[in-house]
Write an enzyme that holds these catalytic residues in place. Structure first.
Site, PDB file in Angstrom:
ATOM      1  N   HIS A 194      49.749  47.537  22.549  1.00 39.16           N
ATOM      2  CA  HIS A 194      49.505  46.086  22.672  1.00 39.16           C
ATOM      3  C   HIS A 194      48.023  45.794  22.631  1.00 39.16           C
ATOM      4  O   HIS A 194      47.205  46.620  23.025  1.00 39.16           O
ATOM      5  CB  HIS A 194      50.120  45.539  23.961  1.00 39.16           C
ATOM      6  CG  HIS A 194      49.685  46.270  25.197  1.00 39.16           C
ATOM      7  ND1 HIS A 194      50.216  47.487  25.566  1.00 39.16           N
ATOM      8  CD2 HIS A 194      48.756  45.982  26.127  1.00 39.16           C
ATOM      9  CE1 HIS A 194      49.641  47.903  26.679  1.00 39.16           C
ATOM     10  NE2 HIS A 194      48.736  47.018  27.042  1.00 39.16           N
TER      11      HIS A 194
ATOM     12  N   HIS B  45      45.417  42.832  24.015  1.00 40.07           N
ATOM     13  CA  HIS B  45      45.237  41.653  24.849  1.00 40.07           C
ATOM     14  C   HIS B  45      44.409  40.630  24.083  1.00 40.07           C
ATOM     15  O   HIS B  45      43.368  40.974  23.523  1.00 40.07           O
ATOM     16  CB  HIS B  45      44.455  42.000  26.120  1.00 40.07           C
ATOM     17  CG  HIS B  45      45.130  42.979  27.018  1.00 40.07           C
ATOM     18  ND1 HIS B  45      45.775  42.611  28.170  1.00 40.07           N
ATOM     19  CD2 HIS B  45      45.266  44.329  26.935  1.00 40.07           C
ATOM     20  CE1 HIS B  45      46.264  43.681  28.768  1.00 40.07           C
ATOM     21  NE2 HIS B  45      45.980  44.756  28.039  1.00 40.07           N
TER      22      HIS B  45
HETATM   23  P1  5GP Z   1      47.533  47.572  29.831  1.00 43.01           P
HETATM   24  O1  5GP Z   1      47.108  47.766  31.271  1.00 43.01           O
HETATM   25  O2  5GP Z   1      48.495  48.642  29.419  1.00 43.01           O
HETATM   26  O3  5GP Z   1      46.412  47.382  28.860  1.00 43.01           O
HETATM   27  O4  5GP Z   1      48.266  46.166  29.794  1.00 43.01           O
HETATM   28  C1  5GP Z   1      49.567  45.974  30.209  1.00 43.01           C
HETATM   29  C2  5GP Z   1      49.696  44.496  30.489  1.00 43.01           C
HETATM   30  O5  5GP Z   1      51.065  44.148  30.474  1.00 43.01           O
HETATM   31  C3  5GP Z   1      49.153  44.079  31.850  1.00 43.01           C
HETATM   32  O6  5GP Z   1      48.140  43.087  31.677  1.00 43.01           O
HETATM   33  C4  5GP Z   1      50.368  43.540  32.592  1.00 43.01           C
HETATM   34  O7  5GP Z   1      50.076  42.402  33.372  1.00 43.01           O
HETATM   35  C5  5GP Z   1      51.324  43.192  31.455  1.00 43.01           C
HETATM   36  N1  5GP Z   1      52.726  43.334  31.792  1.00 43.01           N
HETATM   37  C6  5GP Z   1      53.313  44.397  32.417  1.00 43.01           C
HETATM   38  N2  5GP Z   1      54.635  44.202  32.528  1.00 43.01           N
HETATM   39  C7  5GP Z   1      54.896  42.998  31.949  1.00 43.01           C
HETATM   40  C8  5GP Z   1      56.110  42.251  31.763  1.00 43.01           C
HETATM   41  O8  5GP Z   1      57.198  42.663  32.146  1.00 43.01           O
HETATM   42  N3  5GP Z   1      56.012  41.058  31.131  1.00 43.01           N
HETATM   43  C9  5GP Z   1      54.803  40.582  30.692  1.00 43.01           C
HETATM   44  N4  5GP Z   1      54.795  39.396  30.076  1.00 43.01           N
HETATM   45  N5  5GP Z   1      53.640  41.255  30.858  1.00 43.01           N
HETATM   46  C10 5GP Z   1      53.701  42.448  31.483  1.00 43.01           C
END
Ligand code: 5GP
Ligand code: ZN
Length: 149
Positions: free
Chosen positions: A105, A107
């Site tokens: 993903h 952001h």
């Molecule tokens: P990472 O830390 O891997 O870069 O980002 C993961 C992101 O996914 C985090 O910002 C977290 O808030 C978001 N996230 C985790 N679980 C869910 C979910 O079930 N639904 C949504 N919409 N966002 C999620």
């Protein structure tokens, strides 16, 4: 029929296939964008490929290109639609880089002059000899010309 691009254990696969609710903003054939459930700023969104892949390095080029274009499109609407003053694109591959969800993903983080998000690092100019060494290592590892899409 099981879909090999769908990991049944993966929360973002479930969102991409509408098995789990999410605040979806838009979709393309290859991508979905939706609001992050714990926004760092108002309007914080994520863009994912629909096909499961763990991170930047595992993502097939066509999905990567589609994610990049979807992120650009979303960034372009955040300024007028949300009154944002800027946008960060942020991606994490690996726990060391803060990755917490193991489906690739990006952001798309709208930024506001008064959002109060602190820089997570302090900039210190590098030692020139060390910079030269790192550049050499990377050039050697990278190899020849770019691949074409
Ligand atoms: P990472 O830390 O891997 O870069 O980002 C993961 C992101 O996914 C985090 O910002 C977290 O808030 C978001 N996230 C985790 N679980 C869910 C979910 O079930 N639904 C949504 N919409 N966002 C999620
Ligand atoms: Zn997945």
């Amino acid at each position: 029929v099981t879909d090999p691009s769908d990991d049944p254990e993966c929360i973002f696969c479930a969102i991409a296939r509408h098995r789990t609710p999410a605040r979806i903003i838009g979709e393309t054939e290859r991508t979905v964008d939706f609001l992050d459930i714990s926004p760092l700023t108002p309007g914080h969104a994520l863009v994912i490929p629909k096909a499961h892949t763990v991170d930047l390095l595992s993502c097939p080029e066509a999905d990567l290109a589609a994610v990049a274009m979807a992120a650009q499109r979303l960034a372009g609407v955040m300024l007028p639609a949300l009154g944002a003053d800027g946008v960060n694109l942020l991606h994490s591959t690996g726990a060391a880089a803060w990755q917490t969800v193991w489906h690739f993903h990006v952001h798309v983080l709208p930024r506001y002059h008064d959002d109060g998000l602190p820089l997570p690092f302090r900039r210190v100019p590098g030692d020139p000899a060390e910079l030269n060494r790192q550049a050499e290592r990377l050039r050697a590892a990278r190899g020849g010309p770019n691949r074409k899409l």
